[in-house]
Design a protein around this motif. Structure first.
Motif, PDB file in Angstrom:
ATOM      1  N   VAL A  59      65.619  -5.259 -27.797  1.00  0.00           N
ATOM      2  CA  VAL A  59      65.300  -4.316 -29.131  1.00  0.00           C
ATOM      3  C   VAL A  59      64.333  -4.979 -30.067  1.00  0.00           C
ATOM      4  CG1 VAL A  59      67.094  -2.957 -28.807  1.00  0.00           C
ATOM      5  CG2 VAL A  59      67.474  -4.857 -30.126  1.00  0.00           C
ATOM      6  N   GLY A  60      64.337  -6.232 -29.935  1.00  0.00           N
ATOM      7  CA  GLY A  60      63.484  -7.220 -30.796  1.00  0.00           C
ATOM      8  C   GLY A  60      64.117  -7.557 -32.205  1.00  0.00           C
ATOM      9  N   VAL A  61      65.452  -7.342 -32.308  1.00  0.00           N
ATOM     10  CA  VAL A  61      66.260  -7.878 -33.581  1.00  0.00           C
ATOM     11  C   VAL A  61      67.344  -8.599 -33.146  1.00  0.00           C
ATOM     12  CG1 VAL A  61      67.156  -7.049 -35.566  1.00  0.00           C
ATOM     13  CG2 VAL A  61      65.486  -5.483 -34.646  1.00  0.00           C
ATOM     14  N   PRO A  62      66.857  -9.903 -32.850  1.00  0.00           N
ATOM     15  CA  PRO A  62      67.977 -10.763 -32.401  1.00  0.00           C
ATOM     16  C   PRO A  62      68.818 -11.201 -33.521  1.00  0.00           C
ATOM     17  CG  PRO A  62      66.014 -12.089 -32.299  1.00  0.00           C
ATOM     18  CD  PRO A  62      65.775 -10.689 -32.996  1.00  0.00           C
ATOM     19  N   THR A  63      69.840 -11.880 -32.955  1.00  0.00           N
ATOM     20  CA  THR A  63      70.774 -12.507 -34.044  1.00  0.00           C
ATOM     21  C   THR A  63      70.805 -14.135 -33.867  1.00  0.00           C
ATOM     22  OG1 THR A  63      72.283 -10.735 -34.379  1.00  0.00           O
ATOM     23  CG2 THR A  63      73.202 -12.689 -35.138  1.00  0.00           C
TER      24      THR A  63
END
Length: 138
Positions: A59-63
């Motif tokens: 999704v391109g929104v890593p943590t």
């Protein structure tokens, strides 16, 4: 292509804050501090990454999990510094150098002490803070 580092955004927030900067100045180092670094100082490192997936891929929104290690000569000094860093970073979000940090949250904190290089020196007090940094990777 320039390295995109949410950890460097967090570092910039710390050194830009008047209360933290009054204690650390620019002594916030990636991974390892120089042997000549004066106390107090801090190091930071990427200690993990969680990449969420959907059926169509990442999704391109890593943590990013970032560990901030703080060092000072006294327990009171390192605890004061830890509280100041927490106040800056917990809930922080900004865009800097084309890196968008959506949210930073404190996940864990632990007190300790370490023997720095030069075993004849007295141990110093430390606090390790682990932050989760949600950022826009793409």
């Amino acid at each position: 292509m320039a390295l995109k580092s949410p950890e460097s955004v967090a570092r910039s927030a710390l050194v830009a804050d008047a209360a933290v900067s009054a204690i650390l100045g620019n002594r916030v180092f990636p991974v390892l501090a120089p042997a000549t670094a004066a106390l107090p100082f801090a190091t930071y490192r990427r200690s993990g990454v969680i990449r969420s997936q959907s059926l169509s891929g990442p999704v391109g929104v890593p943590t990013v999990q970032m560990t901030l290690d703080l060092y000072a000569e006294t327990y009171e000094a390192v605890r004061d510094l830890a509280d100041k860093c927490r106040l800056v970073l917990d809930g922080y979000g900004a865009t800097l150098n084309n890196v968008e940090v959506k949210n930073v949250s404190l996940q864990n904190e632990a007190d300790g002490f370490v023997q720095l290089a030069g075993g004849d020196l007295p141990p110093v007090y430390s606090v390790s803070q682990t932050f989760a940094i949600l950022w826009q990777e793409t």
